[in-house]
Design a protein around this motif. Structure first.
Motif: not given
Length: 86
Positions: A11-13, A28-37, A41-48, A55-61
């Motif tokens: 998805f795109d903001l 918003t993009t900068l704040a996401t990268a700085l504070f939640g990056g 990433r650990e949850a499988g969400v990659h931002q560009k 990455d659903t393999s990180k969220t599914l069994p």
């Protein structure tokens, strides 16, 4: 929202609001990268930039391996369609 060729939700903001007020997406993009990056990433969400891929393999069994084919937004939430890859 869409599905990548690898079967990952993307998805795109397009606009952001904080406390009901519009906020420029670059902030918003900068704040996401700085504070939640790292947490994202650990949850499988990659931002560009303003694009996010999940990455659903990180969220599914580990015993569930699906290939997503469609994702949409409805009044009740996200609708995700897919099946086993053959």
């Amino acid at each position: 929202m869409s599905i990548t060729t690898e079967g990952k939700p993307r998805f795109d903001l397009t606009k952001t609001r904080v406390a009901g007020l519009p906020m420029p997406n670059f902030l918003t993009t900068l704040a996401t990268a700085l504070f939640g990056g790292e947490a994202l990433r650990e949850a499988g969400v990659h931002q560009k930039g303003s694009e996010f891929t999940i990455d659903t393999s990180k969220t599914l069994p580990p015993n569930i391996d699906i290939h997503l084919s469609r994702v949409s937004v409805s009044k009740g939430g996200l609708v995700i369609e897919g099946g086993r890859q053959v």
